[in-house]
Design a protein around this motif. Structure first.
Motif, PDB file in Angstrom:
ATOM      1  N   ASN A  58       0.820  -1.211   0.000  1.00  0.00           N
ATOM      2  CA  ASN A  58       0.000   0.000   0.000  1.00  0.00           C
ATOM      3  C   ASN A  58       0.853   1.260   0.000  1.00  0.00           C
ATOM      4  O   ASN A  58       0.357   2.354  -0.220  1.00  0.00           O
ATOM      5  CB  ASN A  58      -0.893   0.032   1.236  1.00  0.00           C
ATOM      6  N   VAL A  60       3.587   1.751  -1.810  1.00  0.00           N
ATOM      7  CA  VAL A  60       4.436   1.815  -2.991  1.00  0.00           C
ATOM      8  C   VAL A  60       3.694   2.582  -4.075  1.00  0.00           C
ATOM      9  O   VAL A  60       2.504   2.368  -4.289  1.00  0.00           O
ATOM     10  CB  VAL A  60       4.763   0.400  -3.512  1.00  0.00           C
ATOM     11  N   ASN A  61       4.397   3.480  -4.717  1.00  0.00           N
ATOM     12  CA  ASN A  61       3.799   4.214  -5.803  1.00  0.00           C
ATOM     13  C   ASN A  61       4.715   4.199  -7.012  1.00  0.00           C
ATOM     14  O   ASN A  61       5.883   4.529  -6.892  1.00  0.00           O
ATOM     15  CB  ASN A  61       3.569   5.661  -5.374  1.00  0.00           C
ATOM     16  N   VAL A  62       4.189   3.761  -8.128  1.00  0.00           N
ATOM     17  CA  VAL A  62       5.016   3.699  -9.327  1.00  0.00           C
ATOM     18  C   VAL A  62       4.427   4.638 -10.371  1.00  0.00           C
ATOM     19  O   VAL A  62       3.229   4.605 -10.636  1.00  0.00           O
ATOM     20  CB  VAL A  62       5.050   2.265  -9.900  1.00  0.00           C
ATOM     21  N   ARG A  63       5.271   5.480 -10.905  1.00  0.00           N
ATOM     22  CA  ARG A  63       4.807   6.346 -11.990  1.00  0.00           C
ATOM     23  C   ARG A  63       5.741   6.208 -13.178  1.00  0.00           C
ATOM     24  O   ARG A  63       6.949   6.087 -13.007  1.00  0.00           O
ATOM     25  CB  ARG A  63       4.769   7.804 -11.540  1.00  0.00           C
TER      26      ARG A  63
END
Ligand SMILES: Nc1ncnc2c1ncn2[C@@H]1O[C@H](COP(=O)(O)OP(=O)(O)OP(=O)(O)O)[C@@H](O)[C@H]1O
Ligand SMILES: [Mg+2]
Lengths: 100, 271
Positions: A58, A60-63
């Motif tokens: 929750n 982790v953010n990938v862009r």
């Protein structure tokens, strides 16, 4: 808005063509068996970090942003300070130090 | 309470994706929190129309399969934060989308947004029935032309039979969005009139979107037409339709581009 006037004068088709070229270059690669580099990097980065820290998925953010010449991959992983490591040694480090 | 809206038509190419993007953007412009969801598995295009195609990491199927968390798959619009996109998968395996998975995702989206707008694929197969399955409201996009009207009628029947609401004995709230309307051709009697379409389908009218080159321009640029040129005729039609969707009473008009040379000059400068 300047940008808007610029596009109006030039016509919007060149923008459409550029956008399609970038997108299709990427999609052809990924649907015809060529590996998706950004996806591989993403997975390997997460695995590498996961070896050292328990990753909360929750947090982790990938862009990505796929460009013509360069693409960017941003992997943003929140690492809580309290639960830093899957601890190798059971004894607390400061205790060892004061003993020596 | 969040509203789940399906944008559907039966017939292909009538303007569902264009309308999903424009209405989603328009609702956000009116201050609402909106997510647009692409259900066209294998043929996603909403990302292109929204201008987010370069930023897709995960998709709807990844979320239903637990490969990605919902917030990770959502792409926030760069122009307006309160507008988000959940892209469709490009997989050829259409069965990858399950009713149970869709149900979970929609329920989560309802906690996060005021509006969940589902862009249906054409046809009456699984993809289309899944897109409408959990809808509270349906927007039926119709072109004033015989085959489109016939397919709309078919879709209305399916909305009244195959949605969760219908199965519970409730009714999906249905609205007709007439798109690609050309007043000149209608006046010459070459195109079904609005009255004809309304009479045949007996469904309340949400709006009339004129045929306009602004729509093509906006999609070339990857910007919903209400963002790209808010004062253009189709943008005004979509902005009004969005207000009607929000429950406001807005007088029904067919916006036109008819402006004098000066009007055009100023309109352009204002844009
Ligand atoms: N009001 C309009 N004026 C002019 N062109 C339009 C208008 N609305 C849609 N179009 C054009 O019609 C084409 C089909 O539109 P769109 O992709 O939105 O349809 P769709 O119903 O989503 O299609 P599909 O069934 O394939 O998903 C596009 O080229 C779009 O630019
Ligand atoms: Mg479409």
């Amino acid at each position: 808005m300047n940008l808007f006037n610029f596009f109006k004068r030039q016509g919007t088709a060149p923008v459409a063509r550029d956008r399609l070229q970038i997108l299709l270059a990427y999609e052809r690669g990924s649907t015809r068996g060529a590996p998706d580099l950004l996806a591989i990097l993403r997975e390997e980065i997460l695995t590498a970090v996961g070896r050292h820290v328990q990753i909360d998925s929750n947090r982790v953010n990938v862009r990505v942003d796929r460009g013509e010449k360069v693409s960017t991959l941003e992997v943003d992983i929140e690492i809580p300070n309290a639960v830093r490591m899957a601890p190798r040694r059971k004894r607390a480090v400061p205790m060892q130090r004061s003993a020596s | 309470m969040a509203k789940v809206v399906v944008v559907t038509s039966g017939k292909g190419g009538v303007g569902k994706t264009t309308s999903t993007a424009a209405l989603g953007a328009a609702l956000a412009q009116h201050g609402q929190n909106v997510v647009v969801v692409d259900f066209d598995v294998g043929l996603r295009n909403l990302d292109l129309v929204m201008g987010a195609e370069r930023r897709v990491v995960y998709d709807l199927i990844n979320v239903t399969q637990g490969i990605a968390k919902l917030p990770q798959a959502l792409i926030r619009d760069k122009r307006l934060e309160r507008l988000a996109l959940l892209p469709a998968s490009q997989t050829r395996d259409k069965d990858a989308l399950t009713e149970e998975g869709v149900s979970r995702v929609i329920n989560s989206l309802k906690q996060m947004f005021d509006w969940v707008i589902c862009d249906s694929p054409a046809g009456i197969e699984r993809g289309a029935t899944l897109a409408m399955r959990f809808a509270d409201t349906a927007i039926i996009v119709t072109n004033p032309e015989v085959s489109s009207v016939r397919d709309s009628d078919r879709i209305i029947g399916i909305l009244d039979a195959k949605t969760v609401k219908a199965e519970r004995g409730e009714r999906v709230d249905k609205h007709l969005l007439i798109s690609r309307y050309d007043p000149a051709r209608a006046a010459r009697g070459e195109m079904l009139s609005i009255e004809d379409v309304l009479e045949i389908l007996s469904t309340p009218l949400l709006g009339i979107i004129p045929e306009s080159e602004e729509v093509l321009r906006a999609s070339n640029l990857g910007s919903p037409v209400t963002f790209n040129n808010p004062s253009s005729a189709p943008a005004r039609a979509y902005l009004d339709a969005a207000r009607r969707l929000m429950g406001e009473e807005v007088e029904m008009t067919i916006p036109t581009e008819k402006q004098g040379f000066l009007g055009k000059l100023f309109g352009r400068r204002a844009a």
